[in-house]
Design a protein around this motif. Sequence first.
Motif, PDB file in Angstrom:
ATOM      1  N   ARG A 163       0.847  -1.191   0.000  1.00 28.86           N
ATOM      2  CA  ARG A 163       0.000   0.000   0.000  1.00 28.86           C
ATOM      3  C   ARG A 163       0.884   1.243   0.000  1.00 28.86           C
ATOM      4  NH1 ARG A 163      -1.917   0.079   4.804  1.00 28.86           N
ATOM      5  NH2 ARG A 163      -1.829   2.218   5.532  1.00 28.86           N
ATOM      6  N   CYS A 164       0.513   2.222  -0.809  1.00 24.89           N
ATOM      7  CA  CYS A 164       1.279   3.463  -0.914  1.00 24.89           C
ATOM      8  C   CYS A 164       0.290   4.625  -0.872  1.00 24.89           C
ATOM      9  CB  CYS A 164       2.075   3.472  -2.213  1.00 24.89           C
ATOM     10  SG  CYS A 164       3.224   4.840  -2.366  1.00 24.89           S
ATOM     11  N   GLU A 165       0.463   5.530   0.091  1.00 20.17           N
ATOM     12  CA  GLU A 165      -0.470   6.639   0.255  1.00 20.17           C
ATOM     13  C   GLU A 165       0.296   7.943   0.434  1.00 20.17           C
ATOM     14  OE1 GLU A 165      -3.254   5.671   3.349  1.00 20.17           O
ATOM     15  OE2 GLU A 165      -4.014   3.930   2.273  1.00 20.17           O
ATOM     16  N   LEU A 166      -0.374   9.039   0.119  1.00 17.44           N
ATOM     17  CA  LEU A 166       0.211  10.377   0.207  1.00 17.44           C
ATOM     18  C   LEU A 166      -0.537  11.192   1.252  1.00 17.44           C
ATOM     19  CD1 LEU A 166       1.991  12.742  -0.834  1.00 17.44           C
ATOM     20  CD2 LEU A 166       0.319  13.052  -2.683  1.00 17.44           C
ATOM     21  N   LEU A 167       0.208  11.813   2.154  1.00 16.40           N
ATOM     22  CA  LEU A 167      -0.361  12.659   3.202  1.00 16.40           C
ATOM     23  C   LEU A 167       0.175  14.072   3.009  1.00 16.40           C
ATOM     24  CD1 LEU A 167      -2.147  12.180   5.773  1.00 16.40           C
ATOM     25  CD2 LEU A 167      -0.031  12.147   7.080  1.00 16.40           C
ATOM     26  N   ILE A 168      -0.709  15.017   2.657  1.00 15.69           N
ATOM     27  CA  ILE A 168      -0.315  16.421   2.483  1.00 15.69           C
ATOM     28  C   ILE A 168      -0.728  17.147   3.755  1.00 15.69           C
ATOM     29  CG2 ILE A 168      -0.616  18.511   1.114  1.00 15.69           C
ATOM     30  CD1 ILE A 168      -1.020  16.722  -1.324  1.00 15.69           C
ATOM     31  N   THR A 169       0.252  17.618   4.505  1.00 17.03           N
ATOM     32  CA  THR A 169      -0.011  18.026   5.870  1.00 17.03           C
ATOM     33  C   THR A 169       0.883  19.195   6.279  1.00 17.03           C
ATOM     34  OG1 THR A 169      -0.147  17.135   8.121  1.00 17.03           O
ATOM     35  CG2 THR A 169       1.548  16.178   6.715  1.00 17.03           C
ATOM     36  N   HIS A 170       1.335  19.197   7.533  1.00 16.96           N
ATOM     37  CA  HIS A 170       2.042  20.338   8.106  1.00 16.96           C
ATOM     38  C   HIS A 170       3.347  19.898   8.770  1.00 16.96           C
ATOM     39  CE1 HIS A 170      -1.580  22.780   7.393  1.00 16.96           C
ATOM     40  NE2 HIS A 170      -2.220  21.680   7.726  1.00 16.96           N
TER      41      HIS A 170
END
Length: 200
Positions: free
Chosen positions: A132-139
């Motif tokens: 599984r590969c996921e992207l987290l756009i955060t701080h």
Amino acid sequence: MGQTRLYLVRHGEQDPTAGHAPDGGLSPLGREQADRLGRRLRAVPFSAVHCSPLARAAQTADIVGGHLPRVPRHHCEFAADRTPVPSPRHRDLYPDRWLPWLDSVPDEERDEDAVTLRTAVEHFGVTGEEDRCELLITHNFVIGWFVRHALDAPAWRWIGLNQANCAITIVQWEPDRPATLVSFNDTGHLQPGGPAAIRR
């Protein structure tokens, strides 16, 4: 059993005229950073994009999403802007020099003893039968906490782990192994002649 690879990205540069307002969007440079990021990531087989609900992160996700048209994206509370702060009984876990600054963190950003961020790590850091590969756009501080976790560093050590806007940090989990920091603060796509420029 599969591995889980989480790409953690700080939003693009915020419009400087917005100060630290939660509804402040991206500057022109921030939009360019997000576009370069999207071009860098367009070949990565993401299953999902999770982003903070704040405007600067949501706008970054929208631009990146233009390069990932088949990948679902949504606002995610685990990606919201949070600052881990010690509870009164755990203040001794933080160096004294940081306590006055931590005491000044606004209530809406405080995550006492990193309860929510610890839950976020548990939520994303699971493995299954498939990769599984996921992207987290955060701080910034959210990413710092994930890095601190991967390095098994003291609770306060997220402080000073500064992420560049739209830089890439990758944390990976494999069955029966601790988390691994694969890369930290990768800005190659943001540099003149970097990977994004090559693929124009």
